[in-house]
Design an enzyme around this catalytic site. Structure first.
Site, PDB file in Angstrom:
ATOM      1  N   CYS A  38      -6.555   8.743 -11.381  1.00 31.64           N
ATOM      2  CA  CYS A  38      -6.178   9.090 -12.750  1.00 31.64           C
ATOM      3  C   CYS A  38      -5.161  10.218 -12.688  1.00 31.64           C
ATOM      4  O   CYS A  38      -4.882  10.768 -11.632  1.00 31.64           O
ATOM      5  CB  CYS A  38      -7.409   9.528 -13.548  1.00 31.64           C
ATOM      6  N   THR A  51       1.093  -0.887   1.641  1.00 31.40           N
ATOM      7  CA  THR A  51       2.481  -0.841   2.085  1.00 31.40           C
ATOM      8  C   THR A  51       2.665   0.079   3.282  1.00 31.40           C
ATOM      9  O   THR A  51       3.444  -0.225   4.191  1.00 31.40           O
ATOM     10  CB  THR A  51       3.378  -0.409   0.913  1.00 31.40           C
ATOM     11  N   SER A  52       1.983   1.201   3.309  1.00 31.15           N
ATOM     12  CA  SER A  52       2.114   2.136   4.433  1.00 31.15           C
ATOM     13  C   SER A  52       1.622   1.502   5.731  1.00 31.15           C
ATOM     14  O   SER A  52       2.217   1.704   6.801  1.00 31.15           O
ATOM     15  CB  SER A  52       1.346   3.426   4.142  1.00 31.15           C
ATOM     16  N   GLN A  98       2.508   7.348   1.398  1.00 31.77           N
ATOM     17  CA  GLN A  98       3.600   7.815   0.551  1.00 31.77           C
ATOM     18  C   GLN A  98       3.198   9.083  -0.186  1.00 31.77           C
ATOM     19  O   GLN A  98       3.911  10.080  -0.176  1.00 31.77           O
ATOM     20  CB  GLN A  98       3.991   6.709  -0.439  1.00 31.77           C
ATOM     21  N   SER A  99       2.034   9.047  -0.827  1.00 33.82           N
ATOM     22  CA  SER A  99       1.593  10.177  -1.648  1.00 33.82           C
ATOM     23  C   SER A  99       1.025  11.317  -0.823  1.00 33.82           C
ATOM     24  O   SER A  99       1.033  12.473  -1.249  1.00 33.82           O
ATOM     25  CB  SER A  99       0.535   9.719  -2.653  1.00 33.82           C
ATOM     26  N   HIS A 143      -3.160 -23.010  12.830  1.00 33.97           N
ATOM     27  CA  HIS A 143      -4.585 -22.690  12.858  1.00 33.97           C
ATOM     28  C   HIS A 143      -5.145 -22.537  11.451  1.00 33.97           C
ATOM     29  O   HIS A 143      -5.979 -21.664  11.201  1.00 33.97           O
ATOM     30  CB  HIS A 143      -4.823 -21.422  13.683  1.00 33.97           C
TER      31      HIS A 143
END
Length: 677
Positions: free
Chosen positions: A2, A370-371, A416-417, A571
Site C-alpha cells: 500500500c 522481472t528482477s 527494482q524497489s 516435453h
C-alpha cells in the site's frame, strides 16, 4: 503493498483546500503501490475534536469525487485556514478484506475516532490481538489486520489513564502498541487526544520523512545536530511522511530514510527519533527508548521524472526512455583508454569486494518476477567470464525451503524497489548464514541497499508503471558489467570483454533503432486483440526474454501468456500447438540459432501461427519452411541481445493492453512495490 502519506504544517497558514490537495496529490504519486481503495483523515475546525475521515473503494479519483460530494452536502468550508494541521492518507492494495469503504484506511479505534492509523504491511498476529480486544469489549467493523492497531492504541491509552499518575504521551502509547505487533509494517498514527502531532514507525516496510522549512532556502547540507533535530521553534515548517520518495520530490528534497525499529515523533515544529534497543523493536512497558542522531540526505530526483510528459502512459514513457536510462546506467562505469588503450569496467560499490567474489564457491542470484528474469538473462555471461557456478533462486522459494547458503557463497539480491518483502527475507537468511550479500537496486537508501554488504545502483530513474520495463534492461546491463568486473583479471577473456564493452557503449543507439518498430508492434497487437493465449519460446540468453515477454503480456494485457524454454518443447508444450494458437519464437543469431530454426520447422509442421523475432536480414531464412510474421531486430553481442529483444515484446504488451481497453499503468490486482509476502 500500500502507499501511506502524511502532511503536517506548523506555524504556516494553510487553507483546508490546500491541505486536501497535498494529501490527494501525495496519494496520486503513490497510486502505483495500490489502487483498489483509498482514504484520508483531516482535522476538524477544532483539532481537539474528532477528525474528518473519508474512505472510498476504487482509485484515488473515486476518493476525490466522494470527498467533493460530501463537502458539497455538508457545506464544509474549504477556505478555512489552519495554522497547525495534521492529515494522513492511504491508498490500498488489499491483503485482508475486499476493497470496500469499511476495509479502507485510515482504520479507526471506534466511535469518536480517538486513534486513526494508516498502514503498509501485514500484521501476522492480528487474530490473537483481535480476540484479546474483543474480550475487552471492542467490536470490529472491517476484515483488515490493521484495525487491531488503533484499537490497541485506544486500549493502551484508556488503561494508562485509568491507572492515574502522569498523563501518557503519544510516543508511549505507540511504543506499547509496537511491543505487541508481529509482522512487517510502516505506520502513521493520528489522534485528537494529541492535536498537531503525528507518530510514524516502521519495521520491514519502507517509510521516509521529508522536511521543508518555509522561511529558509532549501539547503542541501543541513544536518540534524541531535535526536531532537529541527528542534522546537517558531519557524514555519511542513513535514511529509511517505512510503517512497515519489510523493516527496515536488515538496522538498530534504529527506530522511526511517530505519527499522525507529519511531518518529512530529510535534511542536520539532522532530524526535527514538529507537527500541531490544530485538525487533520490543521494549518493556511504557518506557522511553534511546534517542537517535540522524542526518538528512538529499533526494536525487526531479519532478519531471515522475510525470508522463508527452506520453499517454507511464509504461509507454518508460519503454521509450530506455536509450537514456541505459546511458545513465553505464555513465562513468565503462572506461576506455589509458596507456595500454584497455577497456575496463569500474563499479565503485563493488571494488573492495571483487577479490572475495572471485573466491566464492558459487554466486547465487535471488529475486522475484522481472528482477529474477533479468538475473536469468545474465547468468550465462557471468558463468563464462567468472568461471564460478551461478545458481538462480526465486526469493520466496529460497525462504520457504531454507535452502543451503554458505559462508563461501556470494548472494546477489536483485530488486527494482529494494523493498521486495520476499527478497528481504531471503537477504536476512543469507546474512545469518554468513554469505557476502550484494544488492542491485534502483532505489538509493532502500532496505536492500542498506542491508547488503555492497552493491550497485542501476540508475534507471524513477519507474512508475507497475510493469517494469527500463529497470529490467538496466538490471541486465549492470549484471553484464558485474560479469566483466569479476572476470577482469583473466587474460584469456580480454578480447571477449572488450567486445562486450564496445557493445555496451553502442547499446543505447541499438535500442533507439528497435523502438522504431513501435507501429509494427501496434499492428501485430491489433491482430492479437481477441486471442486468449500466447506462447513465447526462447533458448539460451533468450529464455529469460521469453519469460519476461510473456510476463509483460500477462501483467498488463490480462492475456494468458507463457514463456517456454524451447528445449522443452517436445516435453509437453508441443501438445498445445494448432492452427489457432499464436506462438512467438525468439530466434536471433547466437549459439542457439540453428536449434531455434529446428523449433520453427517443427512448429510449422504442426500448422502453428508463428511470430518470429530474428536478426536483421534473417526474415527469409526463418520463414523458409512456412509462412510466419518476422520481426527483425539489430544484432548485438549475444549477452546483450536480451536487452534488444525485450523491447518489441514490451511494445506489443503495451499496445495490446491499450487496444483491449485495460489500464496500462494500474493492471488488475497488481501493485508496483511488493512489500508484503
Amino acid at each position: 503493498m500500500c502507499g501511506i502519506f502524511a502532511y503536517l504544517n506548523f506555524h504556516a497558514n494553510k487553507e483546508r483546500r490546500y491541505i486536501l490537495d497535498v494529501l490527494f496529490n501525495g496519494l496520486r504519486r503513490l497510486e502505483y503501490r495500490g489502487y483498489d481503495s483509498a482514504g484520508i483523515a483531516i482535522d476538524n475546525s477544532s483539532p481537539s475534536s474528532s477528525p474528518l475521515v473519508f474512505r472510498q473503494a476504487g482509485n484515488i479519483e473515486s476518493l476525490v469525487n466522494s470527498v467533493n460530494e460530501e463537502i458539497t452536502n455538508t457545506d464544509l468550508n474549504l477556505d478555512e485556514v489552519f495554522y497547525f494541521h495534521a492529515g494522513i492518507a492511504h491508498t490500498r492494495w488489499a491483503t485482508h478484506g475486499e476493497p470496500a469503504p469499511r476495509n479502507s484506511h485510515p482504520q479507526s479505534s471506534g466511535p469518536g475516532d480517538d486513534f486513526l492509523v494508516v498502514h503498509n504491511g501485514v500484521i501476522t498476529n492480528y487474530e490473537v490481538l483481535k480476540e484479546t480486544l474483543v474480550r475487552h469489549g471492542f467490536t470490529f467493523e472491517s476484515d483488515t489486520d490493521t484495525e487491531v492497531i488503533p484499537k490497541l492504541a485506544k486500549f493502551v491509552f484508556d488503561k494508562a489513564n485509568e491507572e492515574g499518575g502522569q498523563t501518557v504521551t503519544f510516543c508511549e502509547v505507540v511504543f506499547e502498541v509496537m511491543r505487541h505487533l508481529e509482522g512487517a509494517y510502516a505506520l502513521i498514527f493520528k489522534s485528537w487526544h494529541y492535536p498537531n502531532e503525528l507518530i510514524a514507525c516502521k519495521l520491514g516496510s519502507p517509510l521516509l520523512l521529508g522536511v521543508k522549512e518555509l522561511d529558509q532556502g532549501e539547503s542541501n547540507s543541513h544536518v540534524f545536530q541531535d535526536a531532537h533535530f529541527l528542534s522546537k521553534n517558531d519557524h514555519p515548517k511542513e513535514f511529509f511522511l511517505s512510503s517512497d520518495p515519489h510523493a516527496l520530490v515536488e515538496h522538498t528534497k530534504k529527506v530522511l530514510v526511517i530505519e527499522d525499529g525507529e519511531v518518529v515523533n512530529l510535534k511542536d515544529g520539532g522532530v524526535s527519533i527514538l529507537k527500541f534497543e531490544n530485538e525487533r523493536g520490543r521494549c518493556n512497558g511504557l518506557s522511553r527508548p534511546a534517542s537517535v542522531e540522524r542526518a538528512l540526505s538529499v533526494l536525487e530526483m526531479e519532478v519531471e521524472q515522475i510525470s508522463k510528459g508527452k506520453y499517454d502512459h507511464y509504461m509507454q514513457k518508460e519503454i521509450h526512455e530506455q536509450p537514456e536510462s541505459l546511458t545513465t546506467t553505464m555513465r562513468g562505469r565503462l572506461i576506455r583508454g589509458g596507456s595500454r588503450k584497455t577497456k575496463t569496467v569500474l563499479l565503485g560499490g563493488l571494488k573492495d569486494h571483487l577479490k572475495t567474489i572471485r573466491r566464492s564457491r558459487r554466486i547465487v542470484f535471488i529475486g522475484c518476477g522481472t528482477s529474477y528474469n533479468a538475473a536469468l538473462a545474465s547468468r550465462p555471461i557471468l558463468e563464462e567470464l567468472s568461471g564460478i557456478p551461478v545458481s538462480m533462486e526465486i526469493a520466496s522459494d529460497l525462504w520457504d525451503r531454507q535452502g543451503p547458503i554458505y559462508r563461501e557463497d556470494t548472494a546477489v539480491f536483485v530488486s527494482q524497489s529494494g523493498e521486495t518483502a520476499d527478497t528481504l527475507l531471503a537477504l536476512d537468511y543469507a546474512r545469518e548464514n554468513g554469505a557476502l550479500c550484494v544488492g542491485i537496486t534502483n532505489t538509493v537508501g532502500s532496505s536492500i541497499a542498506r542491508k547488503t554488504h555492497c552493491g550497485v545502483h542501476i540508475n534507471a530513474g524513477a519507474e512508475i508503471g507497475v510493469a517494469s520495463t527500463k529497470a529490467y534492461t538496466s538490471q541486465i546491463v549492470v549484471m553484464v558489467m558485474l560479469a566483466l568486473a569479476i572476470g577482469s583479471d583473466t587474460i584469456s577473456s580480454q578480447k571477449r570483454r572488450e567486445a562486450i564493452i564496445d557493445g555496451l557503449l553502442d547499446l543505447p543507439y541499438k535500442v533507439k533503432e528497435v523502438l522504431k518498430l513501435d507501429d509494427e508492434m501496434k499492428d501485430l497487437a491489433q491482430l492479437l486483440i481477441d486471442e486468449q493465449s500466447l506462447l513465447v519460446f526462447g533458448r539460451g540468453y533468450n529464455y529469460a526474454t521469453a519469460l519476461e515477454g510473456a510476463l509483460k503480456v500477462k501483467e498488463v494485457a490480462l492475456m494468458h501468456s507463457e514463456g517456454i524454454l524451447a528445449g522443452e518443447m517436445k516435453h509437453g508444450p508441443l501438445a498445445l500447438v494448432d492452427e489457432n494458437l499464436p506462438i512467438a519464437v525468439i530466434a536471433t543469431r547466437d549459439a542457439c540459432f540453428s536449434k531455434q530454426q529446428s523449433v520453427i520447422q517443427q512448429l510449422h509442421a504442426r500448422k502453428g501461427r508463428l511470430i518470429v523475432m530474428c536478426s536483421k536480414g534473417d526474415a527469409a531464412s526463418v520463414s523458409s519452411s512456412g509462412s510466419c510474421r518476422a520481426i527483425e531486430v539489430p544484432q548485438v553481442e549475444d549477452c546483450l541481445q536480451p536487452v534488444i529483444n525485450i523491447v518489441p515484446l514490451q511494445l506489443l504488451a503495451y499496445h495490446l493492453t491499450v487496444l483491449r481497453g485495460h489500464n496500462v499503468d494500474q493492471p488488475r490486482n497488481l501493485a508496483k512495490s511488493v512489500t508484503t509476502q
